[in-house]
Write an enzyme that holds these catalytic residues in place. Structure first.
Site, PDB file in Angstrom:
ATOM      1  NE  ARG A   1      -3.379  15.113 -12.152  1.00 31.06           N
ATOM      2  CZ  ARG A   1      -3.824  13.945 -12.353  1.00 31.06           C
ATOM      3  NH1 ARG A   1      -2.962  13.983 -14.089  1.00 31.06           N
ATOM      4  NH2 ARG A   1      -3.863  13.063 -11.998  1.00 31.06           N
TER       5      ARG A   1
ATOM      6  NE  ARG B   1     -11.850  -2.661  -1.058  1.00 34.27           N
ATOM      7  CZ  ARG B   1     -11.623  -4.181  -1.018  1.00 34.27           C
ATOM      8  NH1 ARG B   1     -11.720  -4.756  -2.713  1.00 34.27           N
ATOM      9  NH2 ARG B   1     -11.542  -4.018  -0.105  1.00 34.27           N
TER      10      ARG B   1
ATOM     11  CB  CYS C   1     -15.538   3.250   7.631  1.00 30.20           C
ATOM     12  SG  CYS C   1     -15.277   1.584   7.746  1.00 30.20           S
TER      13      CYS C   1
ATOM     14  CB  CYS D   1     -10.430   1.092   8.089  1.00 29.56           C
ATOM     15  SG  CYS D   1     -11.475   1.884   6.533  1.00 29.56           S
TER      16      CYS D   1
ATOM     17  CB  CYS E   1     -14.194  -2.330   7.018  1.00 29.22           C
ATOM     18  SG  CYS E   1     -12.744  -1.192   6.297  1.00 29.22           S
TER      19      CYS E   1
ATOM     20  CB  CYS F   1      -7.509  12.702 -12.461  1.00 30.82           C
ATOM     21  SG  CYS F   1      -7.023  10.470 -12.104  1.00 30.82           S
ATOM     22  CG  HIS F   2      -6.216   9.420 -18.106  1.00 29.53           C
ATOM     23  ND1 HIS F   2      -6.245   7.507 -18.663  1.00 29.53           N
ATOM     24  CD2 HIS F   2      -5.612   8.947 -19.345  1.00 29.53           C
ATOM     25  CE1 HIS F   2      -6.281   7.126 -19.598  1.00 29.53           C
ATOM     26  NE2 HIS F   2      -6.083   8.115 -20.355  1.00 29.53           N
ATOM     27  CB  THR F   3      -9.363   8.462 -13.310  1.00 30.57           C
ATOM     28  OG1 THR F   3      -8.142   7.555 -13.219  1.00 30.57           O
ATOM     29  CG2 THR F   3     -10.616   7.652 -12.766  1.00 30.57           C
TER      30      THR F   3
ATOM     31  CB  CYS G   1      -6.299  11.156  -7.821  1.00 33.07           C
ATOM     32  SG  CYS G   1      -6.828   9.647  -9.047  1.00 33.07           S
TER      33      CYS G   1
ATOM     34  CB  CYS H   1     -12.582   1.546   3.410  1.00 29.90           C
ATOM     35  SG  CYS H   1     -14.092   1.715   4.030  1.00 29.90           S
TER      36      CYS H   1
ATOM     37  CG  HIS I   1     -10.811  11.659  -8.890  1.00 30.64           C
ATOM     38  ND1 HIS I   1     -10.733  11.911 -10.586  1.00 30.64           N
ATOM     39  CD2 HIS I   1     -10.258  11.443  -9.386  1.00 30.64           C
ATOM     40  CE1 HIS I   1     -10.021  11.407 -10.878  1.00 30.64           C
ATOM     41  NE2 HIS I   1      -9.407  10.991  -9.853  1.00 30.64           N
ATOM     42  CD  GLU I   2      -5.716  14.427  -9.750  1.00 30.62           C
ATOM     43  OE1 GLU I   2      -4.743  13.329  -9.228  1.00 30.62           O
ATOM     44  OE2 GLU I   2      -5.427  15.662  -9.626  1.00 30.62           O
TER      45      GLU I   2
END
Length: 441
Positions: free
Chosen positions: A434, A179, A161, A167, A164, A109-111, A239, A175, A131-132
């Site tokens: 992707r 988060r 979670c 959530c 909270c 991902c670009h992130t 993501c 969250c 993270h994907e």
């Protein structure tokens, strides 16, 4: 589902193997599901007539790796902007409210690229990005009750979670506990990493670190999904695709026959267009400075295109002229502050809704005339498409399984794990949407 099942039982002291001359993907999929030590007591290969593909359902033995350190391969970023290095890392067992996952497929991902380049932030290295992804639960820590070894899952950069205020709210997915935190490189429970090389800690990234054959995540950041879903496809839902899709379906909420403008036709913008297509929009106008993206965007439902550089007036005025006063909905996916302002000012007065998805620079200021609000235009923001990871992602996977959502067209490249730096090259060159990274190769 009409299916055929074939099972294989292995002795606990020997590695199981499978040879199938007629269906070659079976052996490859089986190898992808191997752990450093045998832990599968039964493997079910399901041939789905509905999607004409093979899926693997795994029943694990009683946590044979629980409490043990696993040694595996990971792509480690030692310095900002330098190629990742495939290293052997040690992955510690999960602690309380954590799960250890075997990653089968991941994507870039670009992130990942942004934080790998360490632009505009405090660098944190050495680190394992990613993270994907899609994978299988290897073992679980104390207190984990809704996941078990063998479950098919999607790790997510944010979490749920369940306790909270966010959530418990039907309106929020932000969250308090889980988060996204891009600065944190350790686990929440004890402030330590689960990765190391020769005793040296290797930092996590957004709680997922999927550029590793095994990773550890908080249980609230892991979504259990239908085991029949192909992980090499649905992994991209962790993501960007869900972010764009949800921005349209959950936040903009276009009605059938409406007009939608999409600003930015990268992966997130194309997912937003896909959401407009699913919603039944009659006109989907893609806005981008790169005309090379227009032909590809037709696959995602875009019917018309506007390049702001082709006009000598603000693009919001161009769109208003095209649509008799403005579009019904707009979704901004670039993070450019001028595009954000244009996305808001191009919606129709009285009912128009603009949704901001892209992340602007910290010091950017959004400037527009107050009368635009008084004329009943609505401006909204969204995070991860307003999806709660554990509660909502399984239903997004089902949209794909039911052929409502098309994922294959997002996947333009595939590389072996050992060639992971090629995925970075593709993204930096602006090639494709992707790239799937196969952890078995």
């Amino acid at each position: 589902m009409n299916s055929m099942y074939m099972s294989l039982t292995s002795a606990p002291s020997k590695q199981a193997s499978l040879t199938c001359k007629n269906i070659s993907p079976l052996d490859s999929y089986f190898k992808r599901c191997q752990a450093p030590k045998p832990q599968f007591t039964r493997i079910f290969f399901q041939v789905s007539k509905r999607r004409k593909q093979i899926v693997c359902q795994v029943n694990m033995s009683a946590q044979s790796t629980a409490g043990q350190v696993i040694r595996c391969k990971a792509a480690v970023a030692w310095e900002a902007g330098k190629p990742l290095v495939i290293e052997e890392v040690e992955v510690a067992p999960p602690q309380a409210m954590e799960v250890r996952l075997k990653i089968l497929f991941t994507s870039l991902c670009h992130t990942d690229v942004y934080f790998w380049e360490a632009k505009g932030q405090t660098p944190l290295f050495p680190r394992i990005f990613g993270h994907e992804a899609g994978g299988i639960v290897d073992s679980v820590g104390e207190g984990v009750t809704h996941l078990k070894p063998g479950d098919h899952v999607l790790p997510v950069f944010t979490g749920e979670c369940g306790n909270c205020r966010h959530c418990k709210s039907k309106e929020s997915n932000m969250c308090d506990l889980l988060r996204i935190n891009t600065d944190r490189g350790v686990m929440l429970s004890d402030g330590k990493t689960r990765f190391s090389i020769n005793g040296k800690p290797i930092y996590h990234f957004v709680g997922t670190s999927t550029f590793s054959e095994y990773t550890v995540a908080h249980v609230g950041s892991v979504a259990k999904i239908n085991p029949a879903a192909p992980l090499d496809k649905v992994c991209i839902l962790s993501c960007g695709i869900s972010t764009g899709l949800g921005a349209t379906l959950n936040v903009a909420k276009p009605t059938k026959g409406s007009t939608v403008a999409i600003f930015g036709l990268g992966a997130v913008g194309l997912a937003a267009a896909e959401g407009a297509r699913i919603a039944g929009a009659s006109r989907i106008i893609g806005v981008d400075l790169n005309p090379n993206r227009f032909e590809e965007a037709k696959k995602f439902g875009c019917t018309e295109f506007v390049n702001p550089k082709d006009h000598n007036k603000p693009v919001q005025e161009v769109l208003a002229e095209m649509t008799d006063g403005g579009v019904d909905r707009s979704v901004e996916c670039t993070g450019n502050i001028n595009a954000m302002i244009s996305a808001f000012e191009c919606v129709h007065d009285g009912w128009g809704v603009a949704v901001l998805v892209g992340v602007p620079n910290r010091d950017d200021a959004f400037k527009t005339r107050p009368v635009n609000f008084l004329n009943e235009r609505t401006l909204k923001g969204t995070f991860f498409g307003n999806y709660k990871p554990r509660s909502d992602l399984p239903s997004v996977v089902e949209k794909y399984m039911n052929k409502e959502l098309e994922l294959e067209k997002f996947i333009t490249h595939q590389v072996a794990f050992r060639d992971i730096n090629k995925a970075f090259d593709y993204m930096l060159a602006g090639e494709g949407i992707r790239c799937i990274i196969r952890m078995d190769a």
